[in-house]
Design a protein around this motif. Structure first.
Motif, short mmCIF file in Angstrom:
data_model
loop_
_atom_site.label_atom_id
_atom_site.label_comp_id
_atom_site.label_asym_id
_atom_site.label_seq_id
_atom_site.Cartn_x
_atom_site.Cartn_y
_atom_site.Cartn_z
N GLN A 4 16.92 -8.58 3.90
CA GLN A 4 16.17 -8.93 5.11
C GLN A 4 15.47 -7.71 5.70
OE1 GLN A 4 18.51 -10.63 8.27
NE2 GLN A 4 16.72 -11.14 9.51
N LEU A 5 16.18 -6.58 5.74
CA LEU A 5 15.59 -5.36 6.27
C LEU A 5 14.44 -4.89 5.38
CD1 LEU A 5 15.47 -3.06 8.29
CD2 LEU A 5 17.23 -1.87 6.95
N VAL A 6 14.65 -4.94 4.07
CA VAL A 6 13.58 -4.55 3.14
C VAL A 6 12.35 -5.42 3.36
CG1 VAL A 6 12.88 -4.40 0.72
CG2 VAL A 6 15.17 -3.67 1.39
N ASP A 7 12.56 -6.73 3.51
CA ASP A 7 11.44 -7.64 3.74
C ASP A 7 10.72 -7.30 5.04
OD1 ASP A 7 12.02 -9.03 1.43
OD2 ASP A 7 13.12 -10.64 2.45
N GLN A 8 11.47 -7.00 6.08
CA GLN A 8 10.87 -6.66 7.37
C GLN A 8 10.05 -5.38 7.28
OE1 GLN A 8 14.55 -6.65 9.66
NE2 GLN A 8 13.95 -8.54 10.72
N ILE A 9 10.59 -4.39 6.57
CA ILE A 9 9.86 -3.13 6.40
C ILE A 9 8.60 -3.37 5.59
CG2 ILE A 9 9.94 -0.84 5.34
CD1 ILE A 9 12.97 -0.82 5.94
N GLU A 10 8.73 -4.11 4.49
CA GLU A 10 7.56 -4.36 3.64
C GLU A 10 6.47 -5.09 4.41
OE1 GLU A 10 6.42 -6.16 -0.75
OE2 GLU A 10 8.19 -6.92 0.30
N GLN A 15 0.20 -2.64 2.30
CA GLN A 15 0.09 -3.26 0.98
C GLN A 15 -1.12 -2.78 0.18
OE1 GLN A 15 2.63 -5.16 -0.06
NE2 GLN A 15 3.56 -4.75 1.95
N THR A 16 -1.54 -1.54 0.42
CA THR A 16 -2.63 -0.99 -0.39
C THR A 16 -2.14 -0.60 -1.79
OG1 THR A 16 -2.19 1.22 0.50
CG2 THR A 16 -3.88 -0.10 1.60
N GLN A 17 -0.82 -0.49 -1.96
CA GLN A 17 -0.21 -0.16 -3.26
C GLN A 17 -0.76 1.15 -3.81
OE1 GLN A 17 2.14 -2.29 -3.61
NE2 GLN A 17 1.34 -3.99 -2.41
N PRO A 24 6.01 3.75 -6.51
CA PRO A 24 5.00 3.06 -7.31
C PRO A 24 4.31 1.89 -6.63
CG PRO A 24 7.21 2.53 -8.10
CD PRO A 24 7.36 3.64 -7.11
N ALA A 25 4.84 1.42 -5.52
CA ALA A 25 4.22 0.31 -4.79
C ALA A 25 4.87 0.22 -3.42
CB ALA A 25 4.40 -1.01 -5.56
N CYS A 26 4.37 -0.70 -2.60
CA CYS A 26 4.89 -0.81 -1.24
C CYS A 26 6.34 -1.30 -1.20
CB CYS A 26 3.99 -1.74 -0.42
SG CYS A 26 2.32 -1.10 -0.15
N ARG A 27 6.69 -2.22 -2.07
CA ARG A 27 8.05 -2.76 -2.07
C ARG A 27 9.09 -1.68 -2.38
NH1 ARG A 27 10.82 -7.24 -0.07
NH2 ARG A 27 12.83 -7.35 -1.12
N PRO A 28 8.90 -0.87 -3.42
CA PRO A 28 9.87 0.20 -3.67
C PRO A 28 9.99 1.19 -2.50
CG PRO A 28 8.56 -0.17 -5.62
CD PRO A 28 7.93 -0.98 -4.53
N TYR A 29 8.86 1.42 -1.83
CA TYR A 29 8.92 2.31 -0.67
C TYR A 29 9.73 1.67 0.45
CZ TYR A 29 7.35 5.09 3.37
OH TYR A 29 7.30 5.87 4.50
N GLY A 50 1.20 2.65 11.87
CA GLY A 50 2.19 2.20 10.90
C GLY A 50 3.53 2.88 11.11
N VAL A 51 3.52 4.16 11.38
CA VAL A 51 4.76 4.89 11.67
C VAL A 51 5.41 4.31 12.92
CG1 VAL A 51 5.76 7.12 12.29
CG2 VAL A 51 3.96 7.01 10.56
N GLY A 52 4.58 4.03 13.92
CA GLY A 52 5.11 3.46 15.15
C GLY A 52 5.75 2.10 14.93
N ARG A 53 5.13 1.26 14.13
CA ARG A 53 5.69 -0.06 13.84
C ARG A 53 7.06 0.06 13.15
NH1 ARG A 53 0.87 -3.92 11.40
NH2 ARG A 53 -0.64 -3.71 13.09
#
Length: 233
Positions: A4-10, A15-17, A24-29, A50-53
């Motif tokens: 859930q936390l990963v999903d919220q962060i993503e 999503q510029t990847q 390697p992509a936004c999801r791994p980050y 983005g940092v603020g969010r």
């Protein structure tokens, strides 16, 4: 790690990847942030907002964007000089969201509305025919990008990832079938002399080793997928 936390962060990433975050992509980050492996200030396309969010979601202080990952900037779009393009397809292979269309030895072109400005197509081009053109003037970060664009880019990236995985699996299956047919043909060959028997045995060993490598690789990939699923539970 909480899925859930990963999903919220993503969901808060643009999503510029682009891989500028070091992943390697936004999801791994997003996974790295959730696990504490990475900081939440490594995404230049998201910029200060983005940092603020992310800081608000994580309950942490707002910190500056890490300059080691790049600078916040207006959003660019890749443009291909059609007079120089040689149709090598390297830019198509590099684009994480399938924003470049074309075929081998034919001119390629970028679909502007699909381009995320990730820069990944520039370096592979052997003739330097790709330019990154500012399309948002002085608007940077999330001011130069919308949530709808981010959602669309994520869908294209996910679809591309699934397509490439499927194509690899299909190619591996074809190679495995060819190897099995080759082994069967070798076993059916009539050999009489010791030299012929030795050569047949050598060829069979080579094919059997290739089949075994393919089997082990398939098992490793399946294990990695299973481990990834358990890791995210």
């Amino acid at each position: 790690m909480s899925v859930q936390l990963v999903d919220q962060i993503e969901d808060l990433l643009p999503q510029t990847q682009c891989t500028k975050c070091g992943y390697p992509a936004c999801r791994p980050y997003a996974e790295a942030i959730a696990s504490g492996e990475a900081s939440y200030n490594q995404c230049p396309p998201g910029g200060a907002e983005g940092v603020g969010r992310l800081a608000a979601l994580l309950g942490k202080p707002v910190i500056p964007l890490n300059p080691a990952n790049g600078l916040e900037r207006p959003r660019p779009v890749a443009v291909i000089d059609e007079n120089l393009c040689i149709g090598c397809t390297l830019c198509i292979q590099a684009c994480p969201v399938d924003a470049i269309v074309g075929a081998a030895k034919q001119m390629h072109t970028v679909v502007p509305d699909l381009c995320t400005g990730c820069d990944l197509c520039v370096a592979p081009c052997p003739v330097d025919c790709i330019s990154m053109v500012n399309v948002t003037r002085d608007r940077t970060g999330w001011d130069a990008w919308s949530q709808q664009q981010a959602d669309d880019a994520r869908r294209r990236h996910d679809f591309r990832t699934m397509r490439l995985r499927r194509e690899k699996e299909e190619n591996d299956a074809r190679l495995a079938a060819k190897a099995a047919a080759k082994l069967q043909a070798l076993e059916a060959e009539a050999v009489t002399s010791p030299e012929q028997q030795a050569e047949q045995a050598r060829k069979k060993a080579i094919v059997q080793a290739a089949i075994e490598r393919a089997r082990l690789k398939k098992e490793q990939m399946a294990a990695a997928v299973t481990a990834g699923g358990k890791h995210n539970e």
